[in-house]
Design a protein around this motif. Structure first.
Motif, PDB file in Angstrom:
ATOM      1  N   ASP A   1       0.834  -1.200   0.000  1.00 13.58           N
ATOM      2  CA  ASP A   1       0.000   0.000   0.000  1.00 13.58           C
ATOM      3  C   ASP A   1       0.871   1.253   0.000  1.00 13.58           C
ATOM      4  OD1 ASP A   1      -2.229  -1.563   0.071  1.00 13.58           O
ATOM      5  OD2 ASP A   1      -2.506  -1.413   2.244  1.00 13.58           O
ATOM      6  N   GLY A   2       0.373   2.284  -0.626  1.00 11.55           N
ATOM      7  CA  GLY A   2       1.097   3.536  -0.643  1.00 11.55           C
ATOM      8  C   GLY A   2       1.137   4.187   0.732  1.00 11.55           C
ATOM      9  N   LYS A   3       2.106   5.037   0.950  1.00 11.84           N
ATOM     10  CA  LYS A   3       2.228   5.748   2.219  1.00 11.84           C
ATOM     11  C   LYS A   3       1.327   6.977   2.217  1.00 11.84           C
ATOM     12  CE  LYS A   3       6.999   4.355   3.166  1.00 11.84           C
ATOM     13  NZ  LYS A   3       8.385   4.845   3.433  1.00 11.84           N
ATOM     14  N   ASN A   4       0.716   7.214   3.359  1.00  8.05           N
ATOM     15  CA  ASN A   4      -0.141   8.385   3.498  1.00  8.05           C
ATOM     16  C   ASN A   4       0.687   9.670   3.456  1.00  8.05           C
ATOM     17  OD1 ASN A   4      -2.416   6.800   3.778  1.00  8.05           O
ATOM     18  ND2 ASN A   4      -2.287   6.751   6.009  1.00  8.05           N
ATOM     19  N   GLY A   5       0.045  10.717   3.014  1.00 11.36           N
ATOM     20  CA  GLY A   5       0.699  12.012   3.045  1.00 11.36           C
ATOM     21  C   GLY A   5       0.952  12.453   4.478  1.00 11.36           C
TER      22      GLY A   5
ATOM     23  N   ILE B   1       3.946  16.582   2.644  1.00  8.99           N
ATOM     24  CA  ILE B   1       4.564  15.439   1.981  1.00  8.99           C
ATOM     25  C   ILE B   1       3.456  14.679   1.258  1.00  8.99           C
ATOM     26  CG2 ILE B   1       5.941  13.356   2.275  1.00  8.99           C
ATOM     27  CD1 ILE B   1       7.408  15.926   2.952  1.00  8.99           C
ATOM     28  N   LEU B   2       3.577  14.559  -0.067  1.00  9.73           N
ATOM     29  CA  LEU B   2       2.517  13.952  -0.867  1.00  9.73           C
ATOM     30  C   LEU B   2       2.444  12.440  -0.632  1.00  9.73           C
ATOM     31  CD1 LEU B   2       3.077  15.867  -4.231  1.00  9.73           C
ATOM     32  CD2 LEU B   2       1.368  16.332  -2.467  1.00  9.73           C
ATOM     33  N   PRO B   3       1.268  11.852  -0.770  1.00  7.61           N
ATOM     34  CA  PRO B   3       1.150  10.391  -0.614  1.00  7.61           C
ATOM     35  C   PRO B   3       1.768   9.665  -1.800  1.00  7.61           C
ATOM     36  CG  PRO B   3      -0.942  11.334  -1.327  1.00  7.61           C
ATOM     37  CD  PRO B   3      -0.019  12.498  -1.063  1.00  7.61           C
ATOM     38  N   THR B   4       2.070   8.408  -1.604  1.00  7.13           N
ATOM     39  CA  THR B   4       2.643   7.585  -2.672  1.00  7.13           C
ATOM     40  C   THR B   4       1.601   6.589  -3.183  1.00  7.13           C
ATOM     41  OG1 THR B   4       3.509   5.968  -1.091  1.00  7.13           O
ATOM     42  CG2 THR B   4       4.950   7.808  -1.690  1.00  7.13           C
ATOM     43  N   GLU B   5       1.789   6.186  -4.433  1.00 11.88           N
ATOM     44  CA  GLU B   5       0.890   5.198  -5.034  1.00 11.88           C
ATOM     45  C   GLU B   5       1.230   3.800  -4.517  1.00 11.88           C
ATOM     46  OE1 GLU B   5      -1.657   5.760  -7.021  1.00 11.88           O
ATOM     47  OE2 GLU B   5      -1.340   7.939  -6.989  1.00 11.88           O
ATOM     48  N   GLY B   6       0.231   2.955  -4.419  1.00 11.72           N
ATOM     49  CA  GLY B   6       0.465   1.580  -4.006  1.00 11.72           C
ATOM     50  C   GLY B   6       1.054   0.746  -5.126  1.00 11.72           C
ATOM     51  N   GLU B   7       1.729  -0.322  -4.743  1.00  7.90           N
ATOM     52  CA  GLU B   7       2.335  -1.234  -5.723  1.00  7.90           C
ATOM     53  C   GLU B   7       1.559  -2.550  -5.693  1.00  7.90           C
ATOM     54  OE1 GLU B   7       6.601  -3.467  -6.595  1.00  7.90           O
ATOM     55  OE2 GLU B   7       6.472  -1.859  -5.116  1.00  7.90           O
ATOM     56  N   PRO B   8       0.791  -2.864  -6.760  1.00  8.93           N
ATOM     57  CA  PRO B   8      -0.004  -4.096  -6.753  1.00  8.93           C
ATOM     58  C   PRO B   8       0.881  -5.335  -6.762  1.00  8.93           C
ATOM     59  CG  PRO B   8      -0.089  -3.054  -8.912  1.00  8.93           C
ATOM     60  CD  PRO B   8       0.612  -2.100  -8.006  1.00  8.93           C
ATOM     61  N   GLY B   9       0.321  -6.438  -6.294  1.00 11.51           N
ATOM     62  CA  GLY B   9       1.062  -7.694  -6.250  1.00 11.51           C
ATOM     63  C   GLY B   9       0.386  -8.759  -7.099  1.00 11.51           C
ATOM     64  N   VAL B  10       0.954  -9.968  -7.033  1.00 13.20           N
ATOM     65  CA  VAL B  10       0.430 -11.122  -7.786  1.00 13.20           C
ATOM     66  C   VAL B  10       0.524 -12.334  -6.875  1.00 13.20           C
ATOM     67  CG1 VAL B  10       0.597 -12.521  -9.881  1.00 13.20           C
ATOM     68  CG2 VAL B  10       1.333 -10.127  -9.925  1.00 13.20           C
ATOM     69  N   ASN B  11      -0.551 -13.117  -6.787  1.00 12.98           N
ATOM     70  CA  ASN B  11      -0.478 -14.319  -5.973  1.00 12.98           C
ATOM     71  C   ASN B  11       0.036 -15.492  -6.798  1.00 12.98           C
ATOM     72  OD1 ASN B  11      -2.658 -15.388  -7.461  1.00 12.98           O
ATOM     73  ND2 ASN B  11      -4.165 -14.657  -5.980  1.00 12.98           N
ATOM     74  N   VAL B  12       0.185 -16.653  -6.178  1.00 11.40           N
ATOM     75  CA  VAL B  12       0.790 -17.801  -6.857  1.00 11.40           C
ATOM     76  C   VAL B  12      -0.122 -18.363  -7.952  1.00 11.40           C
ATOM     77  CG1 VAL B  12       2.218 -18.422  -4.886  1.00 11.40           C
ATOM     78  CG2 VAL B  12      -0.094 -19.379  -5.081  1.00 11.40           C
ATOM     79  N   LEU B  13      -1.381 -17.967  -7.945  1.00 10.44           N
ATOM     80  CA  LEU B  13      -2.303 -18.379  -9.009  1.00 10.44           C
ATOM     81  C   LEU B  13      -2.291 -17.388 -10.164  1.00 10.44           C
ATOM     82  CD1 LEU B  13      -5.348 -19.535  -6.833  1.00 10.44           C
ATOM     83  CD2 LEU B  13      -3.423 -20.892  -7.659  1.00 10.44           C
ATOM     84  N   ASN B  14      -1.333 -16.482 -10.142  1.00  9.77           N
ATOM     85  CA  ASN B  14      -1.161 -15.452 -11.180  1.00  9.77           C
ATOM     86  C   ASN B  14      -2.359 -14.509 -11.234  1.00  9.77           C
ATOM     87  OD1 ASN B  14       0.498 -14.213 -13.028  1.00  9.77           O
ATOM     88  ND2 ASN B  14      -0.342 -15.322 -14.773  1.00  9.77           N
ATOM     89  N   GLN B  15      -2.959 -14.273 -10.074  1.00 13.69           N
ATOM     90  CA  GLN B  15      -4.071 -13.332  -9.972  1.00 13.69           C
ATOM     91  C   GLN B  15      -3.560 -12.031  -9.357  1.00 13.69           C
ATOM     92  OE1 GLN B  15      -6.606 -15.609  -7.428  1.00 13.69           O
ATOM     93  NE2 GLN B  15      -7.565 -16.752  -9.119  1.00 13.69           N
ATOM     94  N   PRO B  16      -3.991 -10.879  -9.871  1.00 16.28           N
ATOM     95  CA  PRO B  16      -3.490  -9.603  -9.329  1.00 16.28           C
ATOM     96  C   PRO B  16      -4.022  -9.351  -7.925  1.00 16.28           C
ATOM     97  CG  PRO B  16      -5.234  -9.222 -10.947  1.00 16.28           C
ATOM     98  CD  PRO B  16      -4.939 -10.691 -10.994  1.00 16.28           C
TER      99      PRO B  16
ATOM    100  N   LYS C   1      -3.673  -0.313  -2.102  1.00 16.99           N
ATOM    101  CA  LYS C   1      -4.296   0.969  -1.803  1.00 16.99           C
ATOM    102  C   LYS C   1      -3.269   2.086  -1.922  1.00 16.99           C
ATOM    103  CE  LYS C   1      -7.586  -0.992   1.513  1.00 16.99           C
ATOM    104  NZ  LYS C   1      -8.048  -0.969   2.931  1.00 16.99           N
ATOM    105  N   SER C   2      -3.692   3.162  -2.504  1.00 14.65           N
ATOM    106  CA  SER C   2      -2.830   4.342  -2.557  1.00 14.65           C
ATOM    107  C   SER C   2      -2.936   5.111  -1.243  1.00 14.65           C
ATOM    108  CB  SER C   2      -3.228   5.247  -3.723  1.00 14.65           C
ATOM    109  OG  SER C   2      -3.048   4.592  -4.959  1.00 14.65           O
ATOM    110  N   GLY C   3      -1.872   5.819  -0.900  1.00 16.13           N
ATOM    111  CA  GLY C   3      -1.858   6.582   0.343  1.00 16.13           C
ATOM    112  C   GLY C   3      -2.874   7.718   0.334  1.00 16.13           C
ATOM    113  N   LYS C   4      -3.343   8.056   1.523  1.00 16.21           N
ATOM    114  CA  LYS C   4      -4.301   9.153   1.651  1.00 16.21           C
ATOM    115  C   LYS C   4      -3.568  10.493   1.743  1.00 16.21           C
ATOM    116  CE  LYS C   4      -7.784   6.384   4.064  1.00 16.21           C
ATOM    117  NZ  LYS C   4      -8.596   6.252   5.309  1.00 16.21           N
ATOM    118  N   ALA C   5      -4.142  11.472   1.128  1.00 15.58           N
ATOM    119  CA  ALA C   5      -3.525  12.802   1.129  1.00 15.58           C
ATOM    120  C   ALA C   5      -3.773  13.496   2.463  1.00 15.58           C
ATOM    121  CB  ALA C   5      -4.081  13.646  -0.005  1.00 15.58           C
ATOM    122  N   ALA C   6      -2.755  14.179   2.952  1.00 17.95           N
ATOM    123  CA  ALA C   6      -2.891  14.996   4.165  1.00 17.95           C
ATOM    124  C   ALA C   6      -3.391  16.386   3.775  1.00 17.95           C
ATOM    125  CB  ALA C   6      -1.565  15.081   4.896  1.00 17.95           C
ATOM    126  N   ILE C   7      -3.962  17.057   4.727  1.00 22.08           N
ATOM    127  CA  ILE C   7      -4.512  18.395   4.486  1.00 22.08           C
ATOM    128  C   ILE C   7      -3.702  19.399   5.292  1.00 22.08           C
ATOM    129  CG2 ILE C   7      -6.545  19.862   4.682  1.00 22.08           C
ATOM    130  CD1 ILE C   7      -8.269  17.351   4.462  1.00 22.08           C
TER     131      ILE C   7
END
Length: 576
Positions: free
Chosen positions: A208-212, A255-270, A274-280
């Protein structure tokens, strides 16, 4: 010749003449006929290194179905084969915590699978032992990020495990991502291929992405405290409570949030991430956001303060000399800094902090919506009033009526009437409390309480001092206003009567509204009040004539006490 005897002859011939390993249905070289460089390999199997952490090993009881399958295979071979080993993360390749989380679930599934295989492999009465090919068993973690494989040994003259069987089994299970092909290719000739658990595939976990975040250039909660030097003298001129900022200065950065990095399971399913939440940015009064949207800057010079979840820039009113007839009374929405004295009879009211570099003289009134700092002290006449919505710091206080919502810190209290909702600290300098009364909700600490002359000095602990005292004064004020209103209504019409009526009709409802708020505050305190172990008086010397009140209990000292602590225990005031 009986069928059983014929099978035993075939089995004996197989063990003596045929190699144990077969690949793709044909015989392969046995372990004795492997190349020299393979036989000279280290004793530690490259496919089975020592476990890094024994906590990942599942220890099976002697009567476990897998151990019974191993015993059955050993009896058929008439020799020893490596004992079963169930380690979930032998090589440390799994995501942290995954192996430990799956242990109980895997143990249950393995027991069921082993029992099913044992029921197939064990001989039945009056029947020859069955011939069973080696069987693959796969286990997937709950999140399908890891797949384990265990090979049940063949029975009788069943077929040994081979490469094609492993890949067919993986395909049937749908396991196609992160497969350990080296293990799959070499497992068919490894001596630990049976009854040993292997991690055959590992997926790619999602991240998951890091929150802002907000990086502050100014502290959100300024701590005001007095530093005492080696001579026990406190420096009241160095509190650093004003956090000055110029127009355009940065107050905090985004500090802006970062995008999440999707994964893949052993059945080759994505596996989605979650992307990080923006701070205000905590924008408050007299601040603005920069054009790129990443910085909060001051829109005017002033004092930075964090209140109500936002940064505000409060203007600081600088009084270069005294508050006297040259300035008149001071009423300001921000912070006030008086470089001289507050002269007798004048009023200073500020919604922010108030700092007085000189003295507050008799008959003055100083009210601060934040902290009140008096560098040289307060010399009152019994009618000098100070109020601090937060803390009060003064060199000394004499003849003062003080209302403090947080803590009070001074070198000396003489004939003062103090109401403090926090702690009263009189420990620096002379550290004396002489005469008057001090009512603190929490703790009173001093070097000396009272005097050798045995003047009455009252210390009260607990309750809501400020609200209770203000309620008493409001009741008196309301009574006076009602009498004034009644008197004005009975007078003949005149400009004076009209002015009195108008003033009373404005002030009376405001006083009653404030009284209602105080009543509500006191009721909430009574509902939420719990026993407070911090209610105590701590002093180096307490002279006779000192009166201590906690709740409804009262004690008057008749003799001098040194290094004493007074507190309420089992409904009685005790001195320790």
């Amino acid at each position: 010749m009986k069928i059983r005897e014929l099978k035993e002859m075939i089995r004996a011939w197989w063990d003596e003449e045929e190699p144990e390993n077969q690949a793709e249905g044909t015989a392969e070289e046995s372990a004795d006929s492997l190349p020299d460089n393979w036989k000279k390999a280290p004793e530690v199997d490259p496919l089975r290194p020592p476990a890094k952490e024994e906590e990942h090993v599942i220890k099976l009881p002697a009567d476990h179905p897998l151990n019974r399958l191993h015993a059955l295979r050993t009896s058929e071979k008439k020799g020893k084969i490596p004992a079963p080993r169930i380690c979930l993360d032998e090589e440390g390749v799994l995501p942290e915590g995954l192996a430990k989380k799956e242990m109980a679930r895997l143990r249950q599934a393995l027991t069921a699978a082993s029992l099913s295989r044992l029921n197939k492999a064990k001989p039945r009465k009056d029947n020859p032992p069955p011939d069973l090919d080696a069987e693959l068993w796969f286990y997937l973690s709950a999140d399908k990020l890891a797949a384990w494989m265990l090979v049940f040994p063949p029975a009788g003259v069943g077929q040994q495990i081979n490469r094609d069987m492993i890949y067919r089994g993986l395909k049937a299970k749908g396991i196609s991502y992160g497969v350990n092909e080296t293990l799959a290719d070499r497992l068919s000739r490894n001596e630990h291929r049976y009854c040993t658990l292997y991690v055959i595939a590992v997926g790619k976990p999602a991240f998951d992405g890091k929150n802002g975040n907000i990086v502050d250039a100014f502290p959100r909660g300024a701590q005001h405290f007095l530093e005492v030097d080696e001579y026990d003298q406190a420096d009241y001129t160095n509190l650093n409570w004003i956090q000055n900022v110029a127009e355009g200065d940065e107050i905090c950065r985004l500090i802006l949030p970062t995008e999440g990095e999707p994964g893949v399971n052993v059945l080759n399913q994505p596996i989605p991430a979650k992307s990080g939440k923006a701070a205000i940015l905590p924008k408050g009064r007299n601040t603005e956001i920069s054009e790129d949207g990443t910085r909060l800057v001051a829109s005017m010079p002033g004092h930075v303060e964090f209140t109500n979840r936002a940064f505000h820039v409060k203007p600081v009113l600088e009084i270069g000399e005294n508050v006297d007839f040259s300035t008149g009374d001071i009423k300001f929405l921000g912070d006030v800094h008086v470089h001289g004295d507050v002269c007798s009879g004048f009023i200073v009211r500020a919604q922010g902090n108030v700092q007085v570099d000189g003295v507050i003289e008799a008959g003055s009134t100083v009210e601060a919506g934040g902290d009140l700092m008096v560098t040289k002290g307060i010399l009152g006449d019994g009618e000098t009033i100070i109020r601090g919505r937060r803390g009060v710091f003064a060199k000394y206080m004499e003849g003062v009526i003080a209302y403090v919502r947080e803590n009070l810190q001074t070198d000396c209290l003489v004939n003062c009437e103090v109401y403090c909702d926090g702690d009263v600290q009189v420990e620096s300098g002379r550290g004396t409390i002489i005469g008057g009364q001090v009512w603190a909700a929490q703790k009173v600490s001093a070097r000396v309480v009272g005097a050798k002359s045995e003047c009455r000095t009252t210390v009260t602990l607990g309750g809501q001092p400020c609200a209770t005292a203000e309620r008493k004064h409001l009741l008196e004020e309301i009574e006076e206003l009602e009498k004034e209103l009644e008197k004005a209504e009975n007078q003949l019409d005149s400009p004076t009567r009209s002015a009195k009526l108008s003033r009373s009709k404005v002030r009376l409802p405001a006083a009653k509204l404030k009284l209602d708020q105080l009543e509500k505050e006191l009721e909430e305190y009574e509902d939420d009040n719990e026993e407070n172990d911090r209610r105590r008086l701590e002093c180096g010397i307490a002279y006779p004539g000192t009166e201590i009140i906690i709740d409804e209990e009262r004690m008057i000292l008749r003799q001098e006490k040194r290094q004493c602590i007074a507190k309420l225990l089992l409904g009685e005031i005790i001195l320790m």
